[in-house]
Structures are given as structure tokens and as C-alpha cells.
Design a protein around this motif. Structure first.
Motif, mmCIF file in Angstrom:
data_model
loop_
_atom_site.group_PDB
_atom_site.id
_atom_site.type_symbol
_atom_site.label_atom_id
_atom_site.label_comp_id
_atom_site.label_asym_id
_atom_site.label_seq_id
_atom_site.Cartn_x
_atom_site.Cartn_y
_atom_site.Cartn_z
ATOM 1 N N SER A 153 26.882 45.087 51.041
ATOM 2 C CA SER A 153 26.809 44.273 52.225
ATOM 3 C C SER A 153 26.284 42.991 51.241
ATOM 4 O O SER A 153 26.864 41.835 51.761
ATOM 5 N N GLN A 154 25.704 42.879 50.093
ATOM 6 C CA GLN A 154 25.583 41.730 49.662
ATOM 7 C C GLN A 154 26.715 41.281 48.925
ATOM 8 O O GLN A 154 27.010 40.125 48.688
ATOM 9 N N LEU A 155 27.475 42.146 48.367
ATOM 10 C CA LEU A 155 28.726 41.376 47.786
ATOM 11 C C LEU A 155 29.634 40.763 48.784
ATOM 12 O O LEU A 155 30.466 40.070 48.557
ATOM 13 N N ARG A 156 29.646 41.470 50.131
ATOM 14 C CA ARG A 156 30.631 40.794 51.157
ATOM 15 C C ARG A 156 29.990 39.839 51.555
ATOM 16 O O ARG A 156 30.863 38.642 52.050
ATOM 17 N N GLU A 157 28.709 39.704 51.712
ATOM 18 C CA GLU A 157 28.091 38.135 51.884
ATOM 19 C C GLU A 157 28.443 37.197 51.119
ATOM 20 O O GLU A 157 28.759 35.977 51.256
ATOM 21 N N THR A 158 28.429 37.519 49.604
ATOM 22 C CA THR A 158 28.905 36.506 48.721
ATOM 23 C C THR A 158 30.244 36.072 48.852
ATOM 24 O O THR A 158 30.359 34.796 48.771
ATOM 25 N N ALA A 159 31.113 37.135 49.142
ATOM 26 C CA ALA A 159 32.349 36.704 49.424
ATOM 27 C C ALA A 159 32.442 35.691 50.412
ATOM 28 O O ALA A 159 33.430 34.813 50.482
ATOM 29 N N ARG A 160 31.984 35.922 51.838
ATOM 30 C CA ARG A 160 32.035 35.115 52.720
ATOM 31 C C ARG A 160 31.376 33.725 52.466
ATOM 32 O O ARG A 160 32.000 32.744 52.995
ATOM 33 N N ALA A 161 30.304 33.727 51.710
ATOM 34 C CA ALA A 161 29.588 32.373 51.309
ATOM 35 C C ALA A 161 30.627 31.582 50.632
ATOM 36 O O ALA A 161 30.547 30.224 50.575
ATOM 37 N N LEU A 162 31.625 32.291 49.983
ATOM 38 C CA LEU A 162 32.395 31.428 49.107
ATOM 39 C C LEU A 162 33.650 31.015 50.101
ATOM 40 O O LEU A 162 34.787 30.491 49.524
ATOM 41 N N HIS A 194 35.349 33.046 52.379
ATOM 42 C CA HIS A 194 36.468 34.188 52.822
ATOM 43 C C HIS A 194 36.158 34.826 54.185
ATOM 44 O O HIS A 194 35.019 34.904 54.589
ATOM 45 N N GLY A 195 37.212 35.036 54.855
ATOM 46 C CA GLY A 195 37.141 35.707 56.303
ATOM 47 C C GLY A 195 36.695 37.148 55.867
ATOM 48 O O GLY A 195 36.546 37.609 54.958
ATOM 49 N N ARG A 196 36.381 38.106 56.966
ATOM 50 C CA ARG A 196 35.975 39.361 56.978
ATOM 51 C C ARG A 196 37.059 40.192 56.069
ATOM 52 O O ARG A 196 36.746 40.800 55.233
ATOM 53 N N ALA A 197 38.328 40.076 56.645
ATOM 54 C CA ALA A 197 39.615 40.827 55.764
ATOM 55 C C ALA A 197 39.750 40.304 54.386
ATOM 56 O O ALA A 197 39.577 41.440 53.449
ATOM 57 N N SER A 198 39.554 39.293 54.158
ATOM 58 C CA SER A 198 39.973 38.709 52.713
ATOM 59 C C SER A 198 38.753 39.119 51.772
ATOM 60 O O SER A 198 38.709 39.324 50.613
ATOM 61 N N ALA A 199 37.473 39.083 52.589
ATOM 62 C CA ALA A 199 36.213 39.130 51.825
ATOM 63 C C ALA A 199 36.274 40.664 51.136
ATOM 64 O O ALA A 199 35.876 40.687 50.084
ATOM 65 N N GLU A 200 36.632 41.597 51.890
ATOM 66 C CA GLU A 200 37.030 43.066 51.465
ATOM 67 C C GLU A 200 37.723 43.111 50.388
ATOM 68 O O GLU A 200 37.299 43.842 49.577
ATOM 69 N N ARG A 201 38.759 42.486 50.544
ATOM 70 C CA ARG A 201 39.850 42.591 49.291
ATOM 71 C C ARG A 201 39.276 41.786 48.081
ATOM 72 O O ARG A 201 39.438 42.444 47.000
ATOM 73 N N VAL A 202 38.479 40.890 48.230
ATOM 74 C CA VAL A 202 37.988 40.167 47.022
ATOM 75 C C VAL A 202 36.862 40.865 46.594
ATOM 76 O O VAL A 202 36.832 41.034 45.402
ATOM 77 N N VAL A 203 36.215 41.593 47.196
ATOM 78 C CA VAL A 203 34.989 42.584 46.641
ATOM 79 C C VAL A 203 35.751 43.974 45.878
ATOM 80 O O VAL A 203 35.215 43.843 44.627
ATOM 81 N N ARG A 204 36.616 44.183 46.462
ATOM 82 C CA ARG A 204 37.200 45.423 45.906
ATOM 83 C C ARG A 204 38.033 45.168 44.421
ATOM 84 O O ARG A 204 37.905 45.702 43.192
ATOM 85 N N ALA A 205 38.724 43.885 44.502
ATOM 86 C CA ALA A 205 39.175 43.394 43.318
ATOM 87 C C ALA A 205 38.355 43.105 42.222
ATOM 88 O O ALA A 205 38.460 43.471 41.156
ATOM 89 N N ALA A 206 36.886 42.497 42.735
ATOM 90 C CA ALA A 206 36.434 42.202 41.698
ATOM 91 C C ALA A 206 35.547 43.376 41.047
ATOM 92 O O ALA A 206 35.146 43.515 39.856
ATOM 93 N N LEU A 207 35.453 44.345 41.960
ATOM 94 C CA LEU A 207 34.738 45.681 41.510
ATOM 95 C C LEU A 207 35.540 46.352 40.227
ATOM 96 O O LEU A 207 35.352 46.813 39.292
ATOM 97 N N ALA A 208 37.161 46.065 40.603
ATOM 98 C CA ALA A 208 38.146 46.883 39.935
ATOM 99 C C ALA A 208 37.846 46.110 38.602
ATOM 100 O O ALA A 208 38.244 46.766 37.336
ATOM 101 N N ARG A 209 37.681 44.849 38.429
ATOM 102 C CA ARG A 209 37.611 44.265 37.210
ATOM 103 C C ARG A 209 36.648 44.662 36.313
ATOM 104 O O ARG A 209 36.630 44.671 34.990
ATOM 105 N N PHE A 210 35.432 45.159 36.945
ATOM 106 C CA PHE A 210 34.144 45.635 35.877
ATOM 107 C C PHE A 210 34.232 47.209 35.858
ATOM 108 O O PHE A 210 33.147 47.618 35.469
ATOM 109 N N GLY A 211 35.209 47.691 36.465
ATOM 110 C CA GLY A 211 34.931 49.298 36.462
ATOM 111 C C GLY A 211 33.988 49.869 37.143
ATOM 112 O O GLY A 211 33.357 50.633 37.022
ATOM 113 N N ALA A 212 33.477 48.960 38.380
ATOM 114 C CA ALA A 212 32.313 49.519 39.209
ATOM 115 C C ALA A 212 33.039 50.347 40.282
ATOM 116 O O ALA A 212 33.957 49.989 40.971
#
Length: 352
Positions: free
Chosen positions: A120-129, A131-149
């Protein structure tokens, strides 16, 4: 053609209030720059002023702290005006954080609220930047993949994660925007070797895409592998700066040479003594004088200026009265216990 730095820091100083009404001088004359596409590693012992420098740049020092000097951000783009980071209002700082400047915190546990899931905190960060709900989810998953989370951990609370997992989520959150400057405070702390390598590779990728990256670390191996340039801090002072291959391969300050001598490959020779608790040391000279085997009376009487290292073209700079003696290389003129290979001139002649 010389690239204009994204960040220029000149003579940065800071004083923190004491309970008795006085001040602790914690930074004195810190100077460096970071260009687009470049990684600068700021290294030194605990208490050297590394994290304090980042805190000052981010405007997160205590309200009564006194800050002087200059810290100028040059955003990319022909129409972008320089931004003085030390004079920003809190409102303008909030606009920069996560967008113009990304901050990878050292204390990941304190960067995330304990009463909400990390997802929820990562999605909130994406929306504050933006992003809409759908794009926020994509941004979160892409960010996690970059750091192996791991995505399956998004539903957990911070206290349910290990220190390394928290660090990866905090790093992912920091780089969801499109910053021109990345400030990373001990980004590999608490990570196993594979995760640390993934994080270092992501920071290198950020630089290769044109961002300026400043990494605070005590890990000289990370600095060697990742950084293009290095700035060495001691007791709140910049004591040496330049290309990493020169600073870490052929140091021209006894403190840098002593840090390298403490590495296993150089014989694991620890630096004797303790760093001063604050910059306000007992004499007005070099803050390293009381631990330096090369000191002379001048070292305790006169604070050395940051100047071109012996034999350099000006890109490698040192704040040492005895730089010429260190560059000479014989055993009688280098710090006790430091192997000659640490301070020897590079192959091909010259002294740095």
C-alpha cells in the motif's frame, strides 16, 4: 567538452545546536560535484560526515541547525533554472523529492510506516508521482523487479520483513520517479552478496541512463566497483577527491591510504586512534594530524586547502601538506604499515 554537473556542492558547512546553547560543527568545507551519467562515492569512517552531508542536501537537518555554503542542482533541459538546495522552502523541497531528487535511505525500517503494508505504501508513492491506479501497479512491479524484491511480500507489514527485504522495498520506492539526481545512503547495507550486486547494478544503470548518482558508503570495494569518482571525508572535511582509479589506486592523502591499508588484500592493518567526535578539534590545523604518521608542526597549525595532487592535471585533489612526501613512495615517507603498492606511482611515470 566538460559536462555541467547536475549537483555542485561548495564549502558546505553545518552546525548543530547543543543543549548548553552552543553548537557542534559537523561539516566544514565539504566540496564536490556530480555530473550526469556519473557515480560519485562519498567514503570515510563512521562519523566522517557522509550521511550528514546527504541530510543537509535534503533539508532534513534539525530546525535550529545552521548551514552555510552552496549546493546547486542543475536540472536537465535548456530551459531549466539552477536550484539552490540550501535555500528552498519546505513546499519546494516536497516537489523535488521523488521527482528531481531520489533518496535511498540508510534506515529502511524508519522510511516505511509500521501500520500499513509495504504494498500500500509503494502504490501510494506511485500515485503521488502522478500515476493512475492501473499504471501505479505496473510502476510498483517494475521497481520491485529492478531490485530483486519479491512481489509476494507486498501484503506484509514492515515488521514481518527482514532488514534486507526492507532495504530493497525502500530502494524500489525511491526510484519510482524520474529523478535527475539519486542520493543513496549505504544502499547495500544489510544485503547479501547477490542482492548487493543487484542494487549496485541498478545504481550503475541509473547513471548510464544519464542521471547523477551520489552513493554514501563505508565499503571501499563497492566504491571501486561502482564509482567513477570518489570523495573522501574525514571529520566533516573533504580530504581527497578525484577519479576512483586514482584516489583508490594511488591515494595522495594519508587518511585515504590508511583506509586502503585496512583492507584484507593490503594486510588488514587497522587505522590507529579514533576520529574526533565533532569537527571542532583541539587545534586549527588538519583534523587528521593527531592520527597521521606523516604530520609536521605545520599540520597542527594550518588547515590544508584542497589542491591538485602532486603530478595530477587538477582532476585529483587532496587537502594535505605532506602530499608530496606520500607520493614519493619510499617506506620512510609513507604512513606506518601501509604497503608500498597502495601509494606507489602508477605505471607509465608520474605520481598520480
Amino acid at each position: 567538452m566538460t559536462r555541467r554537473p547536475v549537483l555542485e556542492v561548495r564549502d558546505l558547512g553545518a552546525r548543530l545546536p547543543r543543549r548548553d546553547g552552543g553548537h557542534h560543527l559537523v561539516l566544514h568545507g565539504v566540496s564536490f560535484s556530480v555530473a550526469p551519467g556519473e557515480v560519485l562515492a562519498v567514503v570515510g569512517e563512521s562519523g566522517a560526515g557522509k550521511t550528514m552531508t546527504l541530510t543537509a542536501l535534503l533539508g532534513l537537518l534539525p530546525a535550529r541547525a545552521e548551514v552555510r555554503g552552496e549546493a546547486v542542482l542543475h536540472p536537465p533541459g535548456s530551459g531549466s533554472e539552477p536550484v539552490s538546495l540550501l535555500g528552498l522552502s519546505e513546499r519546494d523541497r516536497r516537489r523535488l523529492r521523488g521527482r528531481g531528487i531520489a533518496h535511498l535511505p540508510q534506515g529502511a525500517a524508519t522510511a516505511l510506516t509500521p501500520v500499513r503494508t509495504v504494498g500500500s505504501q509503494l502504490r501510494e508513492t506511485a500515485r503521488a508521482l502522478g500515476h493512475g491506479r492501473a499504471s501505479a501497479e505496473r510502476v510498483v512491479r517494475a521497481a520491485l523487479a529492478r531490485f530483486g524484491a519479491e512481489e509476494e511480500l507486498l501484503g506484509r507489514y514492515p515488521h514481518q520483513l527482514s532488514g534486507g527485504q526492507l532495504q530493497r522495498f525502500a530502494n524500489a520506492a525511491a526510484l519510482m520517479g524520474d529523478p535527475c539526481l539519486v542520493l543513496a545512503d549505504e544502499p547495500t547495507a544489510g544485503l547479501d552478496e547477490d542482492r548487493a550486486a543487484t542494487t549496485a547494478a541498478e545504481l550503475r544503470r541509473q547513471a548510464d541512463e544519464g542521471r547523477a548518482v551520489l552513493v554514501v558508503t563505508h565499503d571501499l570495494r563497492l566504491a571501486e566497483d561502482l564509482a567513477d569518482r570518489v570523495a573522501v571525508l574525514y571529520a566533516g572535511h573533504t580530504v581527497e577527491t578525484g577519479p576512483s582509479a586514482r584516489v583508490l589506486g594511488h591515494p595522495r592523502h594519508p587518511y585515504t591510504a590508511a583506509l586502503l591499508a585496512a583492507l584484507p588484500r593490503h594486510g588488514l592493518r587497522p587505522l590507529a586512534g579514533e576520529p574526533p567526535q565533532a569537527v571542532g578539534h583541539v587545534h586549527g590545523g588538519c583534523p587528521f594530524a593527531d592520527r597521521c604518521p606523516l604530520f609536521v608542526d605545520r599540520c597542527r597549525a594550518e588547515l590544508p586547502a584542497l589542491r591538485p595532487a602532486p603530478g595530477s592535471d587538477g582532476d585529483h585533489r587532496t587537502a594535505c601538506h605532506r602530499a608530496e612526501a606520500l607520493a614519493a613512495g619510499p617506506a620512510t615517507s609513507r604512513p606506518t604499515g601501509i604497503p608500498a603498492t597502495v601509494v606507489a606511482p602508477p605505471a607509465g611515470g608520474g605520481t598520480c
